[in-house]
Enzyme design. Structure first.
Site, PDB file in Angstrom:
ATOM      1  N   ARG A  61     -13.371 -56.844 -33.135  1.00  9.16           N
ATOM      2  CA  ARG A  61     -12.932 -56.097 -31.954  1.00  9.16           C
ATOM      3  C   ARG A  61     -11.481 -56.381 -31.588  1.00  9.16           C
ATOM      4  O   ARG A  61     -10.835 -55.584 -30.900  1.00  9.16           O
ATOM      5  CB  ARG A  61     -13.854 -56.392 -30.747  1.00  9.16           C
ATOM      6  CG  ARG A  61     -13.473 -55.571 -29.514  1.00  9.16           C
ATOM      7  CD  ARG A  61     -14.528 -55.668 -28.427  1.00  9.16           C
ATOM      8  NE  ARG A  61     -14.791 -57.020 -28.016  1.00  9.16           N
ATOM      9  CZ  ARG A  61     -13.997 -57.748 -27.221  1.00  9.16           C
ATOM     10  NH1 ARG A  61     -12.859 -57.248 -26.775  1.00  9.16           N
ATOM     11  NH2 ARG A  61     -14.331 -58.976 -26.890  1.00  9.16           N
ATOM     12  N   ASP A  91       4.252 -38.689 -29.926  1.00  6.77           N
ATOM     13  CA  ASP A  91       3.138 -38.452 -30.838  1.00  6.77           C
ATOM     14  C   ASP A  91       3.735 -37.853 -32.111  1.00  6.77           C
ATOM     15  O   ASP A  91       4.225 -36.724 -32.116  1.00  6.77           O
ATOM     16  CB  ASP A  91       2.141 -37.479 -30.192  1.00  6.77           C
ATOM     17  CG  ASP A  91       0.901 -37.242 -31.055  1.00  6.77           C
ATOM     18  OD1 ASP A  91       1.002 -37.357 -32.292  1.00  6.77           O
ATOM     19  OD2 ASP A  91      -0.158 -36.920 -30.492  1.00  6.77           O
ATOM     20  N   TYR A 122      -0.944 -31.665 -27.236  1.00  4.44           N
ATOM     21  CA  TYR A 122      -2.311 -31.602 -27.744  1.00  4.44           C
ATOM     22  C   TYR A 122      -3.278 -31.526 -26.565  1.00  4.44           C
ATOM     23  O   TYR A 122      -3.105 -32.211 -25.555  1.00  4.44           O
ATOM     24  CB  TYR A 122      -2.576 -32.837 -28.618  1.00  4.44           C
ATOM     25  CG  TYR A 122      -4.024 -33.093 -28.898  1.00  4.44           C
ATOM     26  CD1 TYR A 122      -4.795 -32.160 -29.587  1.00  4.44           C
ATOM     27  CD2 TYR A 122      -4.631 -34.263 -28.470  1.00  4.44           C
ATOM     28  CE1 TYR A 122      -6.138 -32.388 -29.836  1.00  4.44           C
ATOM     29  CE2 TYR A 122      -5.972 -34.507 -28.724  1.00  4.44           C
ATOM     30  CZ  TYR A 122      -6.718 -33.566 -29.393  1.00  4.44           C
ATOM     31  OH  TYR A 122      -8.051 -33.797 -29.641  1.00  4.44           O
ATOM     32  N   LYS A 142      -5.580 -37.573 -39.379  1.00  6.04           N
ATOM     33  CA  LYS A 142      -4.882 -36.436 -39.969  1.00  6.04           C
ATOM     34  C   LYS A 142      -4.131 -36.838 -41.242  1.00  6.04           C
ATOM     35  O   LYS A 142      -4.733 -37.239 -42.218  1.00  6.04           O
ATOM     36  CB  LYS A 142      -3.940 -35.831 -38.936  1.00  6.04           C
ATOM     37  CG  LYS A 142      -4.585 -34.929 -37.886  1.00  6.04           C
ATOM     38  CD  LYS A 142      -5.670 -35.520 -37.054  1.00  6.04           C
ATOM     39  CE  LYS A 142      -6.083 -34.606 -35.912  1.00  6.04           C
ATOM     40  NZ  LYS A 142      -6.860 -35.323 -34.887  1.00  6.04           N
TER      41      LYS A 142
END
Length: 382
Positions: free
Chosen positions: A48, A174, A102, A199
């Protein structure tokens, strides 16, 4: 010796010496590791906390690709976006954000951010006077996209980074659409670069992941926030991302060329009323794009004569592209953002930023360009 990006993709971040001689970093499917003298909670070796050997190899490779100081991977692109914003902003702070983003980012800003006591304003990307008017003493960061999703706008990215520095703001971009092959934000003065690794970085449509790349002090803060929020990336997904990244350069360079050919094809076709692709001289930011980018990317969007009905018919008639959300994989994908990635936005907000109901977004894969042109040609003929 300074290496080119193609070489960094293969060799940066690889463990030295190789683990048991393995050419590929093995999957460390262990939730925890023996404690070895760490100084605090964030030093514990634990999945984690995103610090297994699989995570660390990715962090070094990602930082090297954008010539940045550090990087961290996490569970999704939205985890990268939200964790970063909640790291650099707190109650009472103000954010400036580009007006076309986005859909998931737009929804987080408009539906969630105020619940944390954080305010924001949307900016006109090509109007620095608007940025100056909206900046406040409590403004802490500015957020843009290298190429906007899905309209492929390209704002004055150099001016944004300069504006952020002169006003003491954290600059966040981004960079998913461009990828490090075409644009490396740290070279232009940006503090943090975000990616949906789902992506282009992974490129095979088989995992969901995110990354933040940039200044070491900010990456440390983002990592600590991530450790508390829990958006860690599974070691097996780390392995798939690590493997997929090695072909990033060859994939994206081919997609650059193929998308350019398709952009010219669509631009010349009488059934197409509009093409959004920064590599076309008809794009309003074409000259700027030539100065900023090493390639124009594999994403484009189009409008057809005939509106939604024509768009739907075209998408159904095309045989090679898959009708599916997401982007950046080896297969060509098509979607109508108004019904997928930007469905959460109010219709009037979508119209305001150019996301019409009939807009078709195309993510160009690595199929033969000639086959894609022929397929789109027959679909448009219908």
């Amino acid at each position: 010796m300074a290496h080119q990006l193609e070489t960094k993709l293969i060799h940066a971040g690889e463990p030295q010496p190789r683990i048991e001689g393995a050419v590929t970093v093995p999957i460390f499917q262990s939730a925890m590791f023996e404690t070895a003298g760490g100084t605090g909670y964030h030093d514990l070796r634990y999945i984690r906390l995103n610090n297994t050997p699989n995570h660390r190899a990715l962090h070094e490779k990602l930082a090297a690709l954008e010539n940045a100081e550090d990087a961290v991977v996490m569970a999704s692109g939205m985890a990268a976006i939200t964790t970063t914003l909640l790291t650099v902003l707190s109650a009472g702070d103000h954010l400036l954000a580009q007006d076309c983003l986005y859909g998931g980012t737009h929804d987080f800003l408009t539906q969630d951010l105020r619940g944390f006591g954080i305010t924001f304003d949307f900016l006109e990307g090509d109007d620095p006077n608007d940025w100056q008017r909206q900046v406040r003493p409590e403004t802490k960061a500015i957020y843009v996209e290298s190429m906007t999703n899905p309209t492929l706008q390209v704002t004055d990215l150099a001016a944004v980074a300069s504006f952020a520095k002169s006003h003491g703001l954290v600059s966040i971009i981004d960079n998913t659409f461009a990828s490090p092959v075409n644009y490396r934000p740290s070279e232009w003065g940006y503090d943090l670069s975000l990616h949906s690794c789902t992506k282009y970085l992974n490129g095979h449509s088989d995992i969901v992941a995110g990354a933040v790349i940039g200044r070491a002090d900010l990456i440390q803060n983002v990592t600590h926030k991530l450790n508390h929020l829990g958006g860690s990336l599974d070691p097996h997904a780390c392995f798939l991302l690590y493997r997929g990244m090695k072909t990033l350069a060859v994939r994206v360079k081919y997609q650059n060329e193929s998308a350019m050919t398709l952009g010219k094809f669509f631009d010349a076709h009488p059934a197409v009323s509009k093409v959004n692709y920064p590599g076309l001289p008809t794009h309003p930011a074409y000259q700027r794009s030539c100065e900023l980018f090493d390639g124009f990317g594999g994403m484009l969007s189009i409008e057809l004569e005939g509106g939604v009905e024509a768009a739907t018919r075209f998408m159904q008639k095309a045989t090679l592209p898959l009708i599916a959300p997401s982007l950046g994989g080896v297969e060509t994908l098509m979607t109508r953002p108004a019904a997928t990635s930007h469905a959460g936005m109010l219709p009037e907000d979508r119209q305001k930023v150019g996301v019409t109901d009939s807009l078709i977004r195309v993510s160009v894969g690595i199929e033969a360009t000639e086959d894609l042109v022929a397929d789109f040609d027959q679909a448009l003929a219908s």
